[in-house]
Every structure is written in structure tokens, then in C-alpha cells.
Write an enzyme that holds these catalytic residues in place. Structure first.
Site, mmCIF file in Angstrom:
data_model
loop_
_atom_site.group_PDB
_atom_site.id
_atom_site.type_symbol
_atom_site.label_atom_id
_atom_site.label_comp_id
_atom_site.label_asym_id
_atom_site.label_seq_id
_atom_site.Cartn_x
_atom_site.Cartn_y
_atom_site.Cartn_z
ATOM 1 C CG ASP A 98 2.468 2.130 3.457
ATOM 2 O OD1 ASP A 98 3.247 1.209 3.149
ATOM 3 O OD2 ASP A 98 2.017 2.946 2.624
ATOM 4 N NE ARG B 152 -3.226 -4.970 -4.692
ATOM 5 C CZ ARG B 152 -2.100 -4.292 -4.869
ATOM 6 N NH1 ARG B 152 -1.354 -3.967 -3.830
ATOM 7 N NH2 ARG B 152 -1.725 -3.895 -6.078
ATOM 8 C CD GLN C 42 -2.530 -3.377 -0.316
ATOM 9 O OE1 GLN C 42 -1.677 -3.673 -1.131
ATOM 10 N NE2 GLN C 42 -3.054 -4.270 0.525
ATOM 11 C CG HIS D 156 -1.926 1.442 -3.122
ATOM 12 N ND1 HIS D 156 -2.129 0.793 -4.325
ATOM 13 C CD2 HIS D 156 -1.000 0.702 -2.460
ATOM 14 C CE1 HIS D 156 -1.356 -0.266 -4.377
ATOM 15 N NE2 HIS D 156 -0.666 -0.353 -3.263
ATOM 16 N NE ARG E 147 2.229 -0.772 -8.284
ATOM 17 C CZ ARG E 147 2.504 -1.291 -7.073
ATOM 18 N NH1 ARG E 147 3.742 -1.347 -6.646
ATOM 19 N NH2 ARG E 147 1.553 -1.763 -6.309
ATOM 20 C CB CYS F 86 -0.141 -2.154 1.687
ATOM 21 S SG CYS F 86 1.073 -0.837 1.835
HETATM 22 N N1 NVA Z 1 2.847 3.631 0.314
HETATM 23 C C1 NVA Z 1 3.626 2.605 -0.341
HETATM 24 C C2 NVA Z 1 2.756 1.457 -0.762
HETATM 25 C C3 NVA Z 1 3.532 0.313 -1.346
HETATM 26 C C4 NVA Z 1 2.679 -0.795 -1.876
HETATM 27 C C5 NVA Z 1 4.316 3.221 -1.559
HETATM 28 O O1 NVA Z 1 3.690 4.023 -2.256
HETATM 29 O O2 NVA Z 1 5.461 2.907 -1.790
#
Ligand code: NVA
Length: 235
Positions: free
Chosen positions: A150, A218, A64, A61, A34, A190
Site C-alpha cells: 500500500d 470493489r 477493500q 479498510h 469515509r 488497493c
Molecule cells: N491506506 C490507504 C488506502 C487508500 C485506499 C489510505 O488510507 O490512504
């Protein structure tokens, strides 16, 4: 499971990510990363002996979206031919919705403030007919089988927070947008969610919201992904 942060590893001492990959991948069976730039993850993967899972980058992502597609199928059956409305930022989530749209045959309606749109080149899709862009988020939701949003400010973009709060003010999923969608449309997010920003409380806490199933899934899709990558089989 070994959890490494930058500070716990030689990455914190400016070791090239490719060198970290050469070492770490001799010691484990799978790596999930990540991070921010997708290029870092790809640099690691290019030298890894074991599969590398994208746990989130600025650009994508996928874990997700696997969970989200699975959650849709669990509730409504096949997603083929359906319409997904992405309201808000043209970010890692919106980019990644385009991948299964192309593979599984559904359409993504994207509505973002000007300057925050999806870039098909970044998304990496070859068939741009799998998505349509709308200026008005209400129109993006019209007829949709799934409405999703989001955070206005993703991780790593915190310095833009105030500018984004102003730009995104009209991109808040509310009851009117849900009413424009199909009567049995689902709502997904998400998480983490900010009630009163990208979504109103009566939507995320309302009967069409499946965000808690989405969060639980998830776990299940990532277990399946690990089994697939380790054993080369599904189920
Ligand atoms: N678009 C958000 C998703 C968080 C799970 C981010 O990248 O922070």
C-alpha cells in the site's frame, strides 16, 4: 444516492456526529462513511437507525479487504491455510487483513519499518497466531501465496511524507520479493500506486498482478454488502 462532505452538512458547523446520525439515518437506508478517526464512525453508528458501512478510516479498510479476499478466491480458490504478505505500512490495510485471517484461517506475514508496525490491539483481533512479523520484507514474502502493499503515506498522514519516504525505502515490492513468494503468487495493491516507491513497475504491471480485478471487485463486493445489509441475505 446522496453524497455529503463535511462542508455540505451540519458537521461543517461542529454538529456532534451523533446528532448528524440521528437526522441523516431517518432519511436514508444505508450510510457509508469515509473519514479519519474510527471513533467518529463509531459515534455515528451508535446513533444511526440504519446500517453504517466503513468506507475507510485511519484504522480499517474493510470494503477493500472484502474485495481483496474475493479477488484471491476468484483466482486461486479457498484462502484457508494460505499466506498473505503485507509489505510496507502497518496501516488500515494491514490491520484489516488480520480480521479475515482470524475468521477464515490464513496467515498474514507483516513487514514494516521500525515504528510503523501493526498493533494487534488496534486491529482488534483475539488470536495473534494468525500473523507473523518480519524485519526483512523479503523474508515476509517467502512462500507467500499473495503479496500486497500500500502507499507509504496514507490519507491524513501527509505531514509525515518525507520521514516516511526515508523510512520505507527498503519496503518496495520488487521482482526479487515476488520470486521469493510461491511461483503462482498474486500481487495486490488497493491503489493509488506509486511505481518506484512501494512497488516496482514490473511487479504491478507484470503477470502476477491482479490489481485491476481487485479494483473492479470493489464494486461487486460492495453491491453484495448493500444487498446483505438491506435484505439480510447473500445471493
Ligand atoms: N491506506 C490507504 C488506502 C487508500 C485506499 C489510505 O488510507 O490512504
Amino acid at each position: 444516492m446522496v453524497h455529503l462532505t463535511t462542508g455540505d452538512s451540519q458537521l461543517g458547523r461542529a454538529e456532534p456526529v451523533e446528532d448528524s446520525a440521528r437526522v441523516i439515518s431517518r432519511m436514508v437506508d444505508l450510510v457509508m462513511i469515509r473519514t479519519f478517526e474510527q471513533s467518529k464512525l463509531e459515534g455515528f453508528a451508535s446513533q444511526s437507525r440504519v446500517p453504517v458501512i466503513n468506507g475507510l478510516t485511519n484504522e480499517y479498510h474493510p470494503c477493500q479487504i472484502l474485495a481483496d479476499v474475493f479477488t484471491f478466491i476468484e483466482h486461486r480458490g479457498s484462502i484457508e491455510g494460505k499466506t498473505v504478505a503485507c509489505v510496507g505500512d502497518g496501516n488500515n490495510m494491514a490491520n484489516t487483513w488480520l480480521h479475515p485471517a482470524e475468521v477464515l484461517g490464513f496467515t498474514v506475514h507483516v513487514s514494516t519499518p521500525s515504528g510503523y508496525g501493526v498493533d494487534p490491539a488496534v486491529a482488534g483481533i483475539s488470536n495473534t497466531s494468525c500473523y507473523k512479523v518480519f524485519k526483512d520484507p523479503l523474508e515476509a514474502c517467502r512462500g507467500a501465496h499473495l503479496v500486497t502493499t500500500d502507499v507509504w503515506t496514507s490519507m491524513g498522514y501527509e505531514a509525515e511524507n518525507e520521514a516516511r519516504r526515508q523510512a520505507f525505502a527498503d519496503w518496495c515490492v520488487d521482482a526479487e520479493m515476488m520470486a521469493a513468494a510461491q511461483p503462482d503468487a498474486l500481487f495486490m495493491h488497493c491503489l493509488p500506486a506509486h511505481r518506484g516507491e512501494e512497488v516496482q513497475a514490473d511487479v504491478i504491471d507484470g503477470p502476477q498482478s491482479v490489481v485491476w480485478d481487485e479494483a473492479e471487485n470493489r464494486l461487486h463486493v460492495q453491491k453484495a454488502l448493500m444487498e446483505y445489509l438491506l435484505l439480510g441475505r447473500i445471493g
